[in-house]
Every structure is written in structure tokens, then in C-alpha cells.
Motif scaffolding. Structure first.
Motif, PDB file in Angstrom:
ATOM      1  N   ARG A 117      69.757  23.491  66.728  1.00  0.00           N
ATOM      2  CA  ARG A 117      70.908  22.727  66.654  1.00  0.00           C
ATOM      3  C   ARG A 117      70.681  21.474  66.237  1.00  0.00           C
ATOM      4  O   ARG A 117      71.442  20.834  65.377  1.00  0.00           O
ATOM      5  CB  ARG A 117      71.564  22.867  67.736  1.00  0.00           C
ATOM      6  CG  ARG A 117      72.409  24.131  68.461  1.00  0.00           C
ATOM      7  CD  ARG A 117      72.799  24.044  70.091  1.00  0.00           C
ATOM      8  NE  ARG A 117      73.211  25.225  70.440  1.00  0.00           N
ATOM      9  CZ  ARG A 117      74.465  25.968  70.144  1.00  0.00           C
ATOM     10  NH1 ARG A 117      75.452  25.291  69.655  1.00  0.00           N
ATOM     11  NH2 ARG A 117      74.671  27.090  70.960  1.00  0.00           N
ATOM     12  N   MET A 118      69.677  20.712  66.681  1.00  0.00           N
ATOM     13  CA  MET A 118      69.493  19.499  66.144  1.00  0.00           C
ATOM     14  C   MET A 118      68.807  19.600  64.686  1.00  0.00           C
ATOM     15  O   MET A 118      69.339  18.756  63.808  1.00  0.00           O
ATOM     16  CB  MET A 118      68.203  18.747  66.973  1.00  0.00           C
ATOM     17  CG  MET A 118      68.780  18.720  68.488  1.00  0.00           C
ATOM     18  SD  MET A 118      67.539  17.864  69.653  1.00  0.00           S
ATOM     19  CE  MET A 118      67.442  16.139  68.692  1.00  0.00           C
ATOM     20  N   ARG A 119      68.116  20.434  64.492  1.00  0.00           N
ATOM     21  CA  ARG A 119      67.335  20.646  63.020  1.00  0.00           C
ATOM     22  C   ARG A 119      68.307  21.188  61.877  1.00  0.00           C
ATOM     23  O   ARG A 119      68.268  20.811  60.777  1.00  0.00           O
ATOM     24  CB  ARG A 119      65.870  21.288  63.088  1.00  0.00           C
ATOM     25  CG  ARG A 119      64.964  20.703  63.915  1.00  0.00           C
ATOM     26  CD  ARG A 119      63.559  21.292  63.856  1.00  0.00           C
ATOM     27  NE  ARG A 119      63.683  22.493  64.546  1.00  0.00           N
ATOM     28  CZ  ARG A 119      63.323  23.609  63.996  1.00  0.00           C
ATOM     29  NH1 ARG A 119      63.290  23.748  62.919  1.00  0.00           N
ATOM     30  NH2 ARG A 119      63.530  24.756  64.732  1.00  0.00           N
ATOM     31  N   TYR A 120      68.816  22.210  62.293  1.00  0.00           N
ATOM     32  CA  TYR A 120      69.906  22.734  61.345  1.00  0.00           C
ATOM     33  C   TYR A 120      71.208  22.277  61.372  1.00  0.00           C
ATOM     34  O   TYR A 120      71.746  22.129  60.286  1.00  0.00           O
ATOM     35  CB  TYR A 120      69.893  24.177  61.591  1.00  0.00           C
ATOM     36  CG  TYR A 120      68.573  25.050  61.562  1.00  0.00           C
ATOM     37  CD1 TYR A 120      67.452  24.637  61.126  1.00  0.00           C
ATOM     38  CD2 TYR A 120      68.294  26.310  62.825  1.00  0.00           C
ATOM     39  CE1 TYR A 120      66.261  25.319  61.144  1.00  0.00           C
ATOM     40  CE2 TYR A 120      67.107  26.892  62.563  1.00  0.00           C
ATOM     41  CZ  TYR A 120      66.150  26.404  61.904  1.00  0.00           C
ATOM     42  OH  TYR A 120      64.771  26.898  62.089  1.00  0.00           O
ATOM     43  N   GLY A 121      71.829  21.803  62.392  1.00  0.00           N
ATOM     44  CA  GLY A 121      73.026  21.240  62.501  1.00  0.00           C
ATOM     45  C   GLY A 121      73.176  19.801  62.511  1.00  0.00           C
ATOM     46  O   GLY A 121      74.175  19.308  62.527  1.00  0.00           O
TER      47      GLY A 121
ATOM     48  N   VAL B 131      72.667  17.871  64.864  1.00  0.00           N
ATOM     49  CA  VAL B 131      73.478  17.857  66.146  1.00  0.00           C
ATOM     50  C   VAL B 131      72.622  16.912  67.012  1.00  0.00           C
ATOM     51  O   VAL B 131      71.413  16.736  67.067  1.00  0.00           O
ATOM     52  CB  VAL B 131      73.777  19.004  66.983  1.00  0.00           C
ATOM     53  CG1 VAL B 131      74.171  18.559  68.367  1.00  0.00           C
ATOM     54  CG2 VAL B 131      74.584  19.854  66.261  1.00  0.00           C
ATOM     55  N   ALA B 132      73.257  15.769  67.762  1.00  0.00           N
ATOM     56  CA  ALA B 132      72.419  14.797  68.250  1.00  0.00           C
ATOM     57  C   ALA B 132      71.998  15.433  69.673  1.00  0.00           C
ATOM     58  O   ALA B 132      72.522  16.618  70.226  1.00  0.00           O
ATOM     59  CB  ALA B 132      73.377  13.353  68.765  1.00  0.00           C
TER      60      ALA B 132
ATOM     61  N   VAL C  82      74.031  24.102  74.485  1.00  0.00           N
ATOM     62  CA  VAL C  82      73.211  25.468  74.821  1.00  0.00           C
ATOM     63  C   VAL C  82      73.509  25.501  76.373  1.00  0.00           C
ATOM     64  O   VAL C  82      73.583  27.050  76.547  1.00  0.00           O
ATOM     65  CB  VAL C  82      71.730  25.091  74.625  1.00  0.00           C
ATOM     66  CG1 VAL C  82      71.415  24.858  73.065  1.00  0.00           C
ATOM     67  CG2 VAL C  82      71.181  23.885  75.374  1.00  0.00           C
ATOM     68  N   LEU C  83      74.089  24.642  77.156  1.00  0.00           N
ATOM     69  CA  LEU C  83      74.115  25.190  78.718  1.00  0.00           C
ATOM     70  C   LEU C  83      75.579  25.734  78.578  1.00  0.00           C
ATOM     71  O   LEU C  83      75.775  26.629  79.554  1.00  0.00           O
ATOM     72  CB  LEU C  83      74.175  23.894  79.432  1.00  0.00           C
ATOM     73  CG  LEU C  83      72.925  23.211  80.120  1.00  0.00           C
ATOM     74  CD1 LEU C  83      73.053  22.016  80.921  1.00  0.00           C
ATOM     75  CD2 LEU C  83      72.048  24.264  80.688  1.00  0.00           C
TER      76      LEU C  83
ATOM     77  N   ASP D 229      63.863  13.482  72.556  1.00  0.00           N
ATOM     78  CA  ASP D 229      63.678  13.623  71.294  1.00  0.00           C
ATOM     79  C   ASP D 229      62.711  12.618  70.539  1.00  0.00           C
ATOM     80  O   ASP D 229      62.211  12.024  71.405  1.00  0.00           O
ATOM     81  CB  ASP D 229      65.039  13.643  70.611  1.00  0.00           C
ATOM     82  CG  ASP D 229      65.578  12.309  70.278  1.00  0.00           C
ATOM     83  OD1 ASP D 229      65.084  11.405  70.807  1.00  0.00           O
ATOM     84  OD2 ASP D 229      66.619  12.155  70.169  1.00  0.00           O
ATOM     85  N   ALA D 230      62.391  12.699  69.478  1.00  0.00           N
ATOM     86  CA  ALA D 230      61.375  12.140  68.765  1.00  0.00           C
ATOM     87  C   ALA D 230      61.681  10.446  68.464  1.00  0.00           C
ATOM     88  O   ALA D 230      60.817   9.819  68.513  1.00  0.00           O
ATOM     89  CB  ALA D 230      60.912  12.398  67.621  1.00  0.00           C
ATOM     90  N   GLN D 231      62.565  10.174  69.031  1.00  0.00           N
ATOM     91  CA  GLN D 231      63.214   8.949  69.048  1.00  0.00           C
ATOM     92  C   GLN D 231      63.033   8.029  70.327  1.00  0.00           C
ATOM     93  O   GLN D 231      63.518   6.940  70.836  1.00  0.00           O
ATOM     94  CB  GLN D 231      64.643   8.441  68.234  1.00  0.00           C
ATOM     95  CG  GLN D 231      64.723   8.647  66.963  1.00  0.00           C
ATOM     96  CD  GLN D 231      64.434  10.205  66.270  1.00  0.00           C
ATOM     97  OE1 GLN D 231      64.907  11.097  67.175  1.00  0.00           O
ATOM     98  NE2 GLN D 231      63.503  10.252  65.509  1.00  0.00           N
TER      99      GLN D 231
END
Length: 290
Positions: free
Chosen positions: A224-228, A230-231, A239-240, A256-258
Motif C-alpha cells: 500500500r505504501m509503495r504502490y498507492g 499511502v502513509a 490492513v487491520l 518506515d524508512a523515515q
């Protein structure tokens, strides 16, 4: 110097139960883990260390605190994943080994396979020189105060970390559900369901394993983060919601990476602790996230 660490002791927390001891244990571990990251230790090593400590404590339904299966024995599951190169290792239904996460790490380091199960997992762990359980009935200490009972399905521990080198890692370990059928494997050792780490996010899940398997929960956060675009927090909550569609409850921890942190759950509570370069250590069970 960006870093973050989140731990969980399972989403099976029950209202009215005193988790003072577990919270103290999580507080100690999160502070020590913070020091390890500040000193430059890798996310993979800190995740392995933290989960092994959770297993050894006997305070959660994982490692020493594992629940017996339907025939009275103990089959444990664990997995670990290193984000930069997606190296992963997992063991399923392993018996006779004190630290399943160390067994999973041994599979990762060996590199030939991603998952070993049953007798094969035990043989590999012994070959790696890992400590053995000589008397299972004496060693394992599962009891009702862990949050496990005949109706409880949440007995997992996990850790996710971002180190100062910018690398993410995740790991998860469980003794499984109380009175589970012998041979039952939940989401914990399944890469993409119970554990995931790449260059975007690190995730460890806890809850009704069958629902997390059906929704590939841990990987779905990354997708969801990579394709959409989304934060992080939105992705974890989405997902829950998907898990709930399949009659599952529980929670997850993610970084996340940040260095952003998310710790959502849809069960009564989740034992968890977090710290980062931007946030002092926190330990929570029933308190909702902002």
C-alpha cells in the motif's frame, strides 16, 4: 542520526489483567535497544537480541512462555527479515530449541532456504549450536497471566527497527495458540504474513494467525505504501480493517524508512513499547494511539 525501535508482547491483553511486570520488562528492553542503536548496532542484530530476550523472559506466549498444543507438546514458530536485501529466515513447528528467533536467524545466515519446519528446523538449530530444551514440561512456563487461555489466539512477540545506517529489520516469534492442533502453523513464520522488511517499511504482526495469513498483512503494508503512496499509519490501519473482514483481530508494529512509527490494534489491547530519535521511550497496553 535517525533510528527507531518498536517491540510488542502480543495483542492478547485482557482488560482487568495487571501487566505491570510485562510493562517493566518492555521498558527495560526498549531502553537497552535504544542504546544499542545509538551505538551503531545493526537493526538485524537489535531485533534478534530483543526477541530472544522476550522469548527467554517467560512473560509472553513465546519461547519459555509458550502454550502447549493439543497433545501437550510445544511447537514454536519464528521469522526474521533484513530489509536492504530481503534476506529472510524462518522456522515452523520447531521443538526442543530455547530461542526460535535464533533458529530463524541461523536459517537466514545459512542462506540456502527461507523456511525450515519440524525436525529439519530442529536439526539445523542444533547444528548451529543453539541451546536446547532438555525437559519441555519443566522449562515452559505458560500460564493464564500471559494472556493465554483456551479462548485466546494472541501470543506473539516481535520487534522492528531502523538503525542509524538506514537499514530496516523485523522479526516475530510465538509459541502459538493455546491447545492448537499439533502441526498448526500460524502467520508468525510466514514471510509476508507475520513478518516483512524491505527498504520501505518493517512490520511484525500479532493476532489471529489464520486471518493474517489470508490477508498477507505484513507485506500488504509495504504494498500500500509503495504502490498507492499511502502513509505508514494509514496503511497499517487499512490492513487491520482487512484482517477484520476475515473475522480476525490483533495488531501490528511498523517503522518506515523515515523513522515514523505505527502501533495500531483492533483487539482489546496490545503490549508494546517504542522509541526513536524523535520520541522518548513509551510503554503501552490499553492506551489508544493518536
Amino acid at each position: 542520526m535517525t533510528y527507531a525501535l518498536v517491540l510488542h508482547g502480543g495483542a492478547g491483553a485482557r482488560p482487568g489483567t495487571d501487566y505491570t511486570v510485562q510493562k517493566a520488562d518492555l521498558a527495560k528492553l526498549i531502553e537497552t535497544g535504544q542504546s544499542m542503536l545509538v551505538q551503531g548496532q545493526s537493526a538485524l542484530d537489535v531485533v534478534t537480541w530483543a526477541i530472544e530476550a522476550l522469548e527467554a523472559s517467560g512473560l509472553y506466549v513465546a519461547g519459555k512462555g509458550s502454550a502447549p498444543h493439543s497433545m501437550g507438546g510445544f511447537e514454536l514458530d519464528a521469522s526474521i527479515m533484513h530489509g536492504p536485501n530481503r534476506r529472510a529466515g524462518a522456522v515452523a513447528a520447531i521443538e526442543g530449541i530455547k530461542s526460535p528467533i535464533q533458529a530463524a536467524r541461523a536459517v537466514l545466515e545459512d542462506g540456502r532456504h527461507v523456511m525450515l519446519a519440524g525436525t529439519g528446523a530442529q536439526i539445523a538449530a542444533k547444528a548451529a549450536g543453539l541451546a536446547e530444551v532438555l525437559d519441555p514440561q519443566d522449562y515452559y512456563s505458560e500460564h493464564v497471566s500471559h494472556g493465554s487461555s483456551e479462548s485466546a489466539d494472541h501470543g506473539t512477540v516481535g520487534a522492528v527497527a531502523l538503525d542509524i545506517h538506514g537499514e530496516l529489520a523485523a522479526g516475530t516469534s510465538t509459541g502459538g495458540t493455546f491447545n492448537k492442533l499439533i502441526g498448526r502453523v500460524g502467520d508468525t513464520p510466514i514471510i509476508g504474513s507475520g513478518t516483512w522488511a524491505d527498504d520501505t517499511v518493517a512490520v511484525s504482526c500479532t493476532g489471529l494467525g489464520e486471518a493474517f495469513i489470508r490477508t498477507a498483512t505484513a507485506y500488504d503494508v509495504s504494498a500500500r505504501m509503495r504502490y498507492g503512496n499511502v502513509a505508514l499509519d494509514q496503511a497499517t490501519r487499512q490492513v487491520l480493517d482487512e484482517v477484520a473482514r476475515f473475522d480476525g483481530d490483533g495488531g501490528l508494529i511498523a517503522i518506515d524508512a523515515q523513522g515514523n512509527i505505527s502501533m495500531p490494534y483492533n483487539s482489546d489491547g496490545m503490549k508494546r513499547a517504542a522509541v526513536s530519535d524523535r520520541m522518548s521511550p513509551v510503554v503501552r497496553v490499553f492506551e489508544p494511539e493518536d
